[in-house]
Design a protein around this motif. Structure first.
Motif, PDB file in Angstrom:
ATOM      1  N   THR A  94       0.800  -1.228   0.000  1.00 40.73           N
ATOM      2  CA  THR A  94       0.000   0.000   0.000  1.00 40.73           C
ATOM      3  C   THR A  94       0.834   1.280   0.000  1.00 40.73           C
ATOM      4  OG1 THR A  94      -0.210  -0.182   2.400  1.00 40.73           O
ATOM      5  CG2 THR A  94      -2.012  -1.070   1.061  1.00 40.73           C
ATOM      6  N   LYS A  95       2.154   1.172   0.119  1.00 35.18           N
ATOM      7  CA  LYS A  95       3.021   2.355   0.007  1.00 35.18           C
ATOM      8  C   LYS A  95       3.556   2.533  -1.411  1.00 35.18           C
ATOM      9  CE  LYS A  95       4.399   2.594   4.843  1.00 35.18           C
ATOM     10  NZ  LYS A  95       5.528   2.699   5.803  1.00 35.18           N
ATOM     11  N   LEU A  96       3.116   1.658  -2.303  1.00 37.62           N
ATOM     12  CA  LEU A  96       3.606   1.692  -3.680  1.00 37.62           C
ATOM     13  C   LEU A  96       3.206   2.996  -4.366  1.00 37.62           C
ATOM     14  CD1 LEU A  96       5.211  -0.547  -5.112  1.00 37.62           C
ATOM     15  CD2 LEU A  96       3.086  -1.263  -6.211  1.00 37.62           C
ATOM     16  N   GLU A  97       4.170   3.572  -5.102  1.00 38.53           N
ATOM     17  CA  GLU A  97       3.925   4.770  -5.895  1.00 38.53           C
ATOM     18  C   GLU A  97       3.954   4.482  -7.395  1.00 38.53           C
ATOM     19  OE1 GLU A  97       6.639   7.837  -4.710  1.00 38.53           O
ATOM     20  OE2 GLU A  97       6.292   7.483  -2.567  1.00 38.53           O
ATOM     21  N   GLU A  98       4.798   3.536  -7.801  1.00 38.78           N
ATOM     22  CA  GLU A  98       4.939   3.207  -9.214  1.00 38.78           C
ATOM     23  C   GLU A  98       4.957   1.692  -9.387  1.00 38.78           C
ATOM     24  OE1 GLU A  98       8.237   5.326 -11.055  1.00 38.78           O
ATOM     25  OE2 GLU A  98       8.141   6.842  -9.494  1.00 38.78           O
ATOM     26  N   THR A 122       1.406   5.736 -10.810  1.00 44.36           N
ATOM     27  CA  THR A 122       1.712   5.200 -12.135  1.00 44.36           C
ATOM     28  C   THR A 122       1.512   3.689 -12.152  1.00 44.36           C
ATOM     29  OG1 THR A 122       3.357   6.943 -12.526  1.00 44.36           O
ATOM     30  CG2 THR A 122       3.488   4.975 -13.909  1.00 44.36           C
ATOM     31  N   VAL A 123       0.689   3.216 -13.078  1.00 45.01           N
ATOM     32  CA  VAL A 123       0.456   1.773 -13.255  1.00 45.01           C
ATOM     33  C   VAL A 123       0.538   1.454 -14.741  1.00 45.01           C
ATOM     34  CG1 VAL A 123      -1.166  -0.141 -12.992  1.00 45.01           C
ATOM     35  CG2 VAL A 123      -1.011   1.605 -11.212  1.00 45.01           C
ATOM     36  N   TYR A 146      -1.277   8.083 -14.074  1.00 44.42           N
ATOM     37  CA  TYR A 146      -0.961   7.432 -15.347  1.00 44.42           C
ATOM     38  C   TYR A 146      -1.411   5.972 -15.298  1.00 44.42           C
ATOM     39  CZ  TYR A 146       2.117  11.488 -15.649  1.00 44.42           C
ATOM     40  OH  TYR A 146       2.618  12.764 -15.651  1.00 44.42           O
ATOM     41  N   LEU A 147      -2.310   5.609 -16.198  1.00 50.11           N
ATOM     42  CA  LEU A 147      -2.826   4.246 -16.265  1.00 50.11           C
ATOM     43  C   LEU A 147      -2.683   3.732 -17.690  1.00 50.11           C
ATOM     44  CD1 LEU A 147      -4.323   1.760 -15.198  1.00 50.11           C
ATOM     45  CD2 LEU A 147      -6.476   2.973 -15.603  1.00 50.11           C
ATOM     46  N   GLU A 148      -1.894   2.674 -17.845  1.00 51.67           N
ATOM     47  CA  GLU A 148      -1.704   2.057 -19.151  1.00 51.67           C
ATOM     48  C   GLU A 148      -2.004   0.559 -19.039  1.00 51.67           C
ATOM     49  OE1 GLU A 148       2.190   2.847 -20.639  1.00 51.67           O
ATOM     50  OE2 GLU A 148       1.968   5.021 -20.532  1.00 51.67           O
TER      51      GLU A 148
END
Length: 249
Positions: A94-98, A122-123, A146-148
């Protein structure tokens, strides 16, 4: 773009970096022809905050044990040969940023496990063989920019609610999404929206109370859209590229 400067970072020092206490805190091995699989023991490096194996030849599944890396800010496994599922345990990071999992051979559904993420911006999940729908919890992450997820086998309707009010780029083209395009996908901050090469139906509807004032590129070509084209599109002064190619009246 998205994320950190990978091209320049490829020339930086690589390896496993440790803190003053000799504890591993960062793994940075990119564009290095690394092969084989990642060991489950990787999940025992509890102090690691960044893991990047971008552009190697790593095979096999993504270890479930990565979910134990609770301090992780960056996870980059893009441009490898990973197979199997995206592990459910990713929901514990849950601390993920990218998060970069693009350009692999990942299959099955994207876990609907993004509740509690507050920093994820960013994902990238593009160019895999992912199936099922886009999980609702992912587009409720308020920090997402950013979602790709283009060039997969994703299908069904998109979530009707999108809480990611900072969303700038959303690239979902070359999938099998259907039903209508939810008006909630259009955000004030959005600059690029690509939903081309899917099976979307019906009209394009924009909520006039929350207009995409910064939209520069919109591509909805090669769908099954019809009906009235939302007149609001003609008032967005920032639009530079629009590709429609459907049966609008």
């Amino acid at each position: 773009g998205v994320g950190y400067d990978k091209i320049n970072d490829a020339e930086a020092e690589q390896g496993v970096f440790c803190s003053d206490e000799k504890v591993a805190v960062e793994i940075f091995i990119i564009s290095n022809n690394m092969s084989g699989g990642l060991p489950e023991e990787l999940g025992g490096l509890y102090q690691v905050y960044s893991v990047s194996f971008w552009t190697n030849e790593i095979t096999g599944p993504i270890p479930e044990s990565l979910g134990r890396l609770s301090l992780l800010n960056v996870l980059d496994l893009g441009s490898n040969l990973f197979t199997g599922r995206i592990p459910e345990s990713i929901g514990r990071l849950t601390k993920l940023e990218e998060l970069y999992l693009d350009q692999n051979n990942l299959q099955y559904a994207i876990p609907d496990a993004f509740d509690g993420f507050t920093k994820l911006h960013t994902v990238t999940l593009s160019e895999n063989d992912l199936t099922s729908t886009l999980p609702a919890s992912l587009v409720q992450v308020k920090s997402l920019k950013y979602l790709e997820a283009y060039s997969n086998n994703l299908e069904g309707a998109l979530p009707s609610t999108w809480q990611c009010k900072l969303l700038k780029e959303c690239l979902l083209h070359d999938n099998q999404f259907s039903s209508t395009i939810p008006s909630a996908i259009f955000k004030r901050t959005m600059t690029i929206l690509d939903l081309s090469d899917n099976n979307f139906e019906g009209p394009i509807s924009i909520n006039p109370a929350k207009p995409p004032l910064k939209l520069a590129e919109l591509d909805v070509s090669n769908n099954k859209l019809s009906g009235d084209l939302d007149p609001y599109l003609g008032t967005i002064s920032t639009l530079q590229h629009v590709s429609i190619d459907n049966k609008f009246s």
